[in-house]
Write an enzyme that holds these catalytic residues in place. Structure first.
Site, PDB file in Angstrom:
ATOM      1  N   HIS A 122      -4.679  -6.323  -8.287  1.00  0.00           N
ATOM      2  CA  HIS A 122      -5.705  -5.403  -7.776  1.00  0.00           C
ATOM      3  C   HIS A 122      -7.050  -6.140  -7.733  1.00  0.00           C
ATOM      4  O   HIS A 122      -7.393  -6.836  -8.702  1.00  0.00           O
ATOM      5  CB  HIS A 122      -5.805  -4.146  -8.662  1.00  0.00           C
ATOM      6  CG  HIS A 122      -6.821  -3.162  -8.164  1.00  0.00           C
ATOM      7  ND1 HIS A 122      -6.587  -2.338  -7.077  1.00  0.00           N
ATOM      8  CD2 HIS A 122      -8.084  -2.920  -8.571  1.00  0.00           C
ATOM      9  CE1 HIS A 122      -7.691  -1.628  -6.852  1.00  0.00           C
ATOM     10  NE2 HIS A 122      -8.596  -1.958  -7.730  1.00  0.00           N
ATOM     11  N   LEU A 133       0.821  -1.213   0.000  1.00  0.00           N
ATOM     12  CA  LEU A 133       0.000   0.000   0.000  1.00  0.00           C
ATOM     13  C   LEU A 133       0.853   1.260   0.000  1.00  0.00           C
ATOM     14  O   LEU A 133       0.712   2.121   0.849  1.00  0.00           O
ATOM     15  CB  LEU A 133      -0.927  -0.022   1.227  1.00  0.00           C
ATOM     16  CG  LEU A 133      -1.906  -1.197   1.271  1.00  0.00           C
ATOM     17  CD1 LEU A 133      -2.746  -1.145   2.531  1.00  0.00           C
ATOM     18  CD2 LEU A 133      -2.779  -1.227   0.024  1.00  0.00           C
ATOM     19  N   LYS A 134       1.792   1.341  -0.918  1.00  0.00           N
ATOM     20  CA  LYS A 134       2.634   2.528  -1.015  1.00  0.00           C
ATOM     21  C   LYS A 134       2.770   2.878  -2.504  1.00  0.00           C
ATOM     22  O   LYS A 134       2.881   1.997  -3.342  1.00  0.00           O
ATOM     23  CB  LYS A 134       4.017   2.215  -0.405  1.00  0.00           C
ATOM     24  CG  LYS A 134       4.854   3.458  -0.079  1.00  0.00           C
ATOM     25  CD  LYS A 134       6.014   3.112   0.866  1.00  0.00           C
ATOM     26  CE  LYS A 134       6.823   4.358   1.174  1.00  0.00           C
ATOM     27  NZ  LYS A 134       8.207   4.286   0.687  1.00  0.00           N
ATOM     28  N   ASN A 165       1.433  -5.955 -10.271  1.00  0.00           N
ATOM     29  CA  ASN A 165       0.557  -5.695  -9.122  1.00  0.00           C
ATOM     30  C   ASN A 165      -0.716  -6.510  -9.267  1.00  0.00           C
ATOM     31  O   ASN A 165      -1.146  -6.820 -10.375  1.00  0.00           O
ATOM     32  CB  ASN A 165       0.201  -4.196  -9.073  1.00  0.00           C
ATOM     33  CG  ASN A 165      -0.671  -3.828  -7.880  1.00  0.00           C
ATOM     34  OD1 ASN A 165      -0.386  -4.227  -6.758  1.00  0.00           O
ATOM     35  ND2 ASN A 165      -1.753  -3.109  -8.141  1.00  0.00           N
ATOM     36  N   ASP A 176      -2.690   1.967 -10.491  1.00  0.00           N
ATOM     37  CA  ASP A 176      -3.482   0.867 -11.087  1.00  0.00           C
ATOM     38  C   ASP A 176      -3.762   1.102 -12.574  1.00  0.00           C
ATOM     39  O   ASP A 176      -4.814   0.712 -13.089  1.00  0.00           O
ATOM     40  CB  ASP A 176      -4.810   0.699 -10.332  1.00  0.00           C
ATOM     41  CG  ASP A 176      -4.596   0.426  -8.849  1.00  0.00           C
ATOM     42  OD1 ASP A 176      -5.412   0.921  -8.047  1.00  0.00           O
ATOM     43  OD2 ASP A 176      -3.609  -0.241  -8.513  1.00  0.00           O
ATOM     44  N   GLU A 223      -7.759 -13.715  -6.984  1.00  0.00           N
ATOM     45  CA  GLU A 223      -6.479 -12.988  -6.965  1.00  0.00           C
ATOM     46  C   GLU A 223      -5.315 -13.968  -6.911  1.00  0.00           C
ATOM     47  O   GLU A 223      -4.343 -13.866  -7.684  1.00  0.00           O
ATOM     48  CB  GLU A 223      -6.406 -12.075  -5.745  1.00  0.00           C
ATOM     49  CG  GLU A 223      -7.317 -10.881  -5.777  1.00  0.00           C
ATOM     50  CD  GLU A 223      -7.214 -10.103  -4.489  1.00  0.00           C
ATOM     51  OE1 GLU A 223      -6.087  -9.805  -4.071  1.00  0.00           O
ATOM     52  OE2 GLU A 223      -8.263  -9.785  -3.917  1.00  0.00           O
TER      53      GLU A 223
HETATM   54  C1  GRF Z   1      -6.025  -8.055  -1.225  1.00  0.00           C
HETATM   55  O1  GRF Z   1      -7.360  -7.653  -1.400  1.00  0.00           O
HETATM   56  C2  GRF Z   1      -5.203  -7.583  -2.410  1.00  0.00           C
HETATM   57  O2  GRF Z   1      -5.921  -7.535  -3.614  1.00  0.00           O
HETATM   58  C3  GRF Z   1      -4.863  -6.203  -2.036  1.00  0.00           C
HETATM   59  O3  GRF Z   1      -4.528  -6.314  -0.652  1.00  0.00           O
HETATM   60  C4  GRF Z   1      -5.423  -7.276  -0.053  1.00  0.00           C
HETATM   61  C5  GRF Z   1      -4.675  -8.133   0.928  1.00  0.00           C
HETATM   62  O4  GRF Z   1      -3.841  -8.994   0.234  1.00  0.00           O
HETATM   63  N1  GRF Z   1      -3.835  -5.694  -2.894  1.00  0.00           N
HETATM   64  P1  GRF Z   1      -2.872 -10.015   1.016  1.00  0.00           P
HETATM   65  O5  GRF Z   1      -3.758 -11.013   1.736  1.00  0.00           O
HETATM   66  O6  GRF Z   1      -2.054  -9.192   1.988  1.00  0.00           O
HETATM   67  O7  GRF Z   1      -2.064 -10.641  -0.059  1.00  0.00           O
END
Ligand code: GRF
Length: 197
Positions: free
Chosen positions: A100, A81-82, A98, A141, A170
């Site tokens: 998403h 998340l950066k 990535n 994204d 995912e």
């Molecule tokens: C997931 O929803 C992923 O798509 C998003 O972060 C969430 C947690 O992912 N990018 P994870 O379990 O830490 O891999």
């Protein structure tokens, strides 16, 4: 055999799916290092439990140095998340992917991460959502799309239930995307990615 570096910020279930697939030899690659910008997250524990170097690092220049020192061929953002700076994007253009949790270009970009994505889908009344694996470019994204897979929205879904079904997809498409990259089967031409089976 490609060297893979994975960047996380949380629980790391996507990371785990890559670790498992490399150990099962589904992916012709090895996760050499896991880096998190948040300390104490379970994603770092998952790496340690698999004997993989786990580093807490918030400085992006240091992160790039760590990746270069380990000859990383592919950087995977797995719940990272950066924002990636243009400098970092350039260092790993078309070598950084990535995952998403929506069908980009819907429900993505600033503010759309984690559960917020699924709540946005429900609030809008969309009937189909899904997940996207894409290369990273300078936008949020917005990079060339590698793989997408749809997930049906059920009338009685809440964000948690919908998110759980999307998360399964995912894991599936992230492993597939990493696998194809490691087999040199991805070709990027402008915004389009073709898969040379
Ligand atoms: C997931 O929803 C992923 O798509 C998003 O972060 C969430 C947690 O992912 N990018 P994870 O379990 O830490 O891999």
């Amino acid at each position: 055999m490609k060297n893979i570096g994975v960047l996380v910020s949380g629980g790391g279930t996507n990371l785990q799916s890559i670790i498992d697939a490399t150990k099962a030899k589904t992916i012709d690659g090895e996760v050499k290092v896991v880096i998190s910008n948040k300390d104490g997250v379970y994603g770092l524990e998952r790496a340690k439990n698999s004997g993989i170097e786990a580093i807490y690092e918030t400085d992006e220049d240091r992160v790039i140095e760590i990746l270069k020192d380990r000859n990383i061929d592919l950087v995977v953002l797995a719940g990272y998340l950066k924002i990636i700076s243009p400098k970092f994007v350039n260092e790993y253009r078309n070598k950084m992917i990535n995952i998403h949790p929506s069908l980009i270009p819907a429900f993505c970009g600033k503010g759309f991460y984690g559960q917020k994505v699924h709540q946005g889908v429900l609030d809008y009344g969309a009937k189909v959502t899904g997940a996207t694996v894409h290369f990273i470019d300078e936008g949020a994204d917005t990079g060339p799309i590698i793989i997408q897979k749809a997930v049906e929205v059920k009338d009685d879904d809440d964000a948690k239930e919908l998110g759980a079904r999307v998360l399964v997809v995912e894991h599936e498409i992230l492993v597939e995307g990493v696998k194809l990259f490691c087999e040199n089967k991805l070709k990027v031409e402008g915004r389009r990615v073709s898969i040379n089976e």
